[in-house]
Design a protein around this motif. Structure first.
Motif, mmCIF file in Angstrom:
data_model
loop_
_atom_site.group_PDB
_atom_site.id
_atom_site.type_symbol
_atom_site.label_atom_id
_atom_site.label_comp_id
_atom_site.label_asym_id
_atom_site.label_seq_id
_atom_site.Cartn_x
_atom_site.Cartn_y
_atom_site.Cartn_z
ATOM 1 N N ARG A 178 -3.028 24.105 -5.200
ATOM 2 C CA ARG A 178 -3.262 23.569 -3.557
ATOM 3 C C ARG A 178 -3.944 22.189 -3.491
ATOM 4 O O ARG A 178 -3.575 21.336 -2.792
ATOM 5 C CB ARG A 178 -3.442 24.762 -2.759
ATOM 6 C CG ARG A 178 -2.811 25.836 -2.753
ATOM 7 C CD ARG A 178 -3.188 26.837 -1.484
ATOM 8 N NE ARG A 178 -2.195 27.981 -1.607
ATOM 9 C CZ ARG A 178 -0.766 27.956 -0.857
ATOM 10 N NH1 ARG A 178 -0.688 27.035 -0.358
ATOM 11 N NH2 ARG A 178 -0.615 29.106 -0.719
ATOM 12 N N THR A 197 -2.012 19.331 -5.130
ATOM 13 C CA THR A 197 -0.836 18.803 -4.514
ATOM 14 C C THR A 197 -1.271 18.092 -3.144
ATOM 15 O O THR A 197 -0.793 17.292 -2.861
ATOM 16 C CB THR A 197 -0.082 20.001 -3.937
ATOM 17 O OG1 THR A 197 -0.898 20.997 -3.259
ATOM 18 C CG2 THR A 197 0.744 20.489 -5.087
ATOM 19 N N LEU A 238 4.982 25.122 -3.441
ATOM 20 C CA LEU A 238 4.261 23.968 -3.916
ATOM 21 C C LEU A 238 5.283 22.996 -4.693
ATOM 22 O O LEU A 238 4.861 21.767 -5.072
ATOM 23 C CB LEU A 238 3.122 24.179 -4.456
ATOM 24 C CG LEU A 238 1.840 24.901 -3.765
ATOM 25 C CD1 LEU A 238 0.742 24.951 -4.490
ATOM 26 C CD2 LEU A 238 1.687 23.963 -2.387
#
Length: 262
Positions: free
Chosen positions: A7, A10, A65
């Protein structure tokens, strides 16, 4: 830890995700020539180190994602291919794997168009690979999306053909440009009659419906020798080369002027 770091990566412009390139070779009677590359994502995490694709891609799909990661890979790969095209390799193509999660996003086609417009690449030099092994419940929706992508001028490849059955009834209805045989059939190609028959069948099917065949996972000279006697146009695998950084790919397969490399 994996999820938290993914996370974070990204959100940080996906700069930890690198694009590697594996050459795709066009085989011919006289010589084999590189005609482009398949773009493959690699994650070099600042916290966890190098994470193999099989360890993070399924999680990225589960978490959603894969959308920002996939868009990052597509843009970087298309931008690089355009660079090769402008530096003396106008026919080089780049293949990019697309997750079914990406395909089913309402704005995916628009995002592809934006990347094509930004890079000014010839759309025919971009091939989007979709895999047969994915479970697709809404085939009509998938046909619609792939049809819109084809309308942009890009090519579409059916990857891992032979691992499932979902596409077999629809293969004539969807405008594929390339069929990629699953590499599990290549492992024993030199001495397994079934594998040889399967590749021949795929090649004949492709010729009948007017598409090309690419066989991946070719590692041994004996596998390559068997394929030479079949109607296979493209080959990729460790027999020729492994996936590599863009700099390594360019040093071996795209000899660019020094000023361009700088």
């Amino acid at each position: 830890d994996l999820e938290q770091n993914m996370r974070r990566a990204t959100l940080n412009s996906c700069n930890e995700f690198e694009v590697y390139y594996q050459p795709i070779m066009q085989i011919g009677a006289e010589k084999n020539v590189c005609c482009g590359a398949e773009a493959l994502v690699r994650w070099n995490s600042t916290e966890l180190g190098f994470i193999p694709p099989n360890d993070f891609i399924p999680l990225a799909e589960y978490l959603g994602l894969i959308n920002p990661i996939g868009e990052h890979v597509l843009f970087e790969a298309v931008k690089r291919c355009k660079y090769w095209n402008d530096c003396g390799y106008p026919d080089y193509k780049v293949n990019v794997n697309i997750s079914v999660i990406q395909l089913l996003q309402p704005d995916f086609v628009a995002k592809v168009k934006t990347i094509l417009d930004k890079t000014h690449i010839n759309p025919k030099n971009v091939t989007l690979e979709v895999t047969e092994s994915l479970a697709i419940n809404d085939m009509n929706r998938m046909k619609n999306v792939l049809g819109k992508l084809k309308a942009l001028g890009v090519c579409v490849a059916l990857d891992d053909f032979g691992t499932g059955y979902s596409w077999l009834n629809h293969i004539r209805e969807i405008p594929f440009d390339v069929i990629k045989g699953d590499q599990n059939f290549v492992k024993d190609l030199a001495d397994d009659a079934y594998s040889q028959s399967f590749i021949k069948m795929v090649a004949e099917l492709a010729e009948t419906i007017g598409v090309s065949v690419c066989v991946e996972g070719v590692e041994q000279p004996t596998q390559y020798e068997v394929l030479q006697g079949m109607k296979v146009k493209y080959i990729q695998g460790y027999y020729f080369d492994k996936p590599m950084t863009k700099d390594m790919f360019e040093s071996k397969y795209a000899s660019l002027p020094m000023k361009d490399k700088e």
